[in-house]
Scaffold this motif. Sequence first.
Motif, PDB file in Angstrom:
ATOM      1  N   ARG A   7       0.827  -1.201   0.000  1.00 53.04           N
ATOM      2  CA  ARG A   7       0.000   0.000   0.000  1.00 53.04           C
ATOM      3  C   ARG A   7       0.866   1.258   0.000  1.00 53.04           C
ATOM      4  N   THR A   8       0.392   2.286  -0.703  1.00 52.12           N
ATOM      5  CA  THR A   8       1.065   3.582  -0.714  1.00 52.12           C
ATOM      6  C   THR A   8       0.204   4.571   0.064  1.00 52.12           C
ATOM      7  N   LEU A   9       0.834   5.635   0.561  1.00 51.34           N
ATOM      8  CA  LEU A   9       0.099   6.608   1.371  1.00 51.34           C
ATOM      9  C   LEU A   9      -0.600   7.674   0.550  1.00 51.34           C
ATOM     10  N   SER A  10      -0.371   7.676  -0.765  1.00 47.51           N
ATOM     11  CA  SER A  10      -1.094   8.576  -1.656  1.00 47.51           C
ATOM     12  C   SER A  10      -1.281   7.867  -2.991  1.00 47.51           C
ATOM     13  N   ALA A  11      -2.227   8.336  -3.765  1.00 48.95           N
ATOM     14  CA  ALA A  11      -2.505   7.703  -5.058  1.00 48.95           C
ATOM     15  C   ALA A  11      -1.407   7.998  -6.072  1.00 48.95           C
ATOM     16  N   GLU A  12      -0.841   9.190  -5.989  1.00 48.08           N
ATOM     17  CA  GLU A  12       0.182   9.619  -6.950  1.00 48.08           C
ATOM     18  C   GLU A  12       1.423  10.099  -6.208  1.00 48.08           C
ATOM     19  N   THR A  13       2.548  10.139  -6.919  1.00 46.51           N
ATOM     20  CA  THR A  13       3.757  10.687  -6.310  1.00 46.51           C
ATOM     21  C   THR A  13       3.561  12.173  -6.027  1.00 46.51           C
ATOM     22  N   LYS A  14       4.333  12.673  -5.075  1.00 42.47           N
ATOM     23  CA  LYS A  14       4.349  14.093  -4.742  1.00 42.47           C
ATOM     24  C   LYS A  14       5.783  14.581  -4.870  1.00 42.47           C
ATOM     25  N   ILE A  15       5.964  15.874  -4.969  1.00 41.06           N
ATOM     26  CA  ILE A  15       7.302  16.440  -5.008  1.00 41.06           C
ATOM     27  C   ILE A  15       7.802  16.583  -3.567  1.00 41.06           C
ATOM     28  N   GLY A  16       8.962  15.996  -3.305  1.00 43.14           N
ATOM     29  CA  GLY A  16       9.516  15.980  -1.960  1.00 43.14           C
ATOM     30  C   GLY A  16      10.475  17.126  -1.696  1.00 43.14           C
ATOM     31  N   ALA A  17      11.207  17.010  -0.600  1.00 41.62           N
ATOM     32  CA  ALA A  17      12.099  18.072  -0.132  1.00 41.62           C
ATOM     33  C   ALA A  17      13.253  18.360  -1.091  1.00 41.62           C
ATOM     34  N   HIS A  18      13.585  17.402  -1.940  1.00 38.82           N
ATOM     35  CA  HIS A  18      14.686  17.615  -2.887  1.00 38.82           C
ATOM     36  C   HIS A  18      14.178  17.990  -4.273  1.00 38.82           C
ATOM     37  N   ASP A  19      12.909  18.417  -4.358  1.00 37.10           N
ATOM     38  CA  ASP A  19      12.272  18.776  -5.628  1.00 37.10           C
ATOM     39  C   ASP A  19      12.230  17.605  -6.608  1.00 37.10           C
ATOM     40  N   LYS A  20      12.103  16.407  -6.061  1.00 37.39           N
ATOM     41  CA  LYS A  20      12.002  15.198  -6.880  1.00 37.39           C
ATOM     42  C   LYS A  20      10.755  14.432  -6.458  1.00 37.39           C
ATOM     43  N   PRO A  21      10.171  13.636  -7.375  1.00 37.87           N
ATOM     44  CA  PRO A  21       8.991  12.852  -7.014  1.00 37.87           C
ATOM     45  C   PRO A  21       9.311  11.815  -5.936  1.00 37.87           C
ATOM     46  N   VAL A  22       8.383  11.679  -4.989  1.00 37.98           N
ATOM     47  CA  VAL A  22       8.524  10.701  -3.910  1.00 37.98           C
ATOM     48  C   VAL A  22       7.201   9.955  -3.716  1.00 37.98           C
TER      49      VAL A  22
END
Length: 153
Positions: free
Chosen positions: A120-135
């Motif tokens: 299971r993932t905590l969101s449906a889609e990736t988000k932009i993280g602290a390093h400006d990269k998808p997480v």
Amino acid sequence: SSGINAEYGGTCTRYARNVWSLGILNHTAIAVPNLEKSVSFYKDVLQAKVSDPEDLPEHGVTVVFVNLPNTKIELLYPLGENSPIAGFLEKNKNGGIHHICIEVDDIDAAVKSVKEKGIRTLSAETKIGAHDKPVMFLHPKDCGGVLMELEQK
């Protein structure tokens, strides 16, 4: 077939060519109840290089990175009323390890693959993280009790 292959997607998994791979441990994140005190510990006591605080309202945190020769420590402090770190600190008054982050070379393929294997993932889609990269965060109940963050290399 081994038990692991049966548990995570069938007998052919072992022989299938991965379209993505794990990279390095990017960081270990520590939730802290007092950001200034924690920064002072790493900077003044341990003499580490420490970043300036950065507010990430979309994640409900203020982050500071402690830069080590082979990885980083991410200090997490609650930001806003709905911060997930506030809830963590309610249960862990002194703070503690919140998650680990491992780089992947193809975040979209990695997320698709782990979802297909029942993680299971905590969101449906990736988000932009602290390093400006998808997480993407993976549910700790599916990851041996550890909140796992995958980050695009």
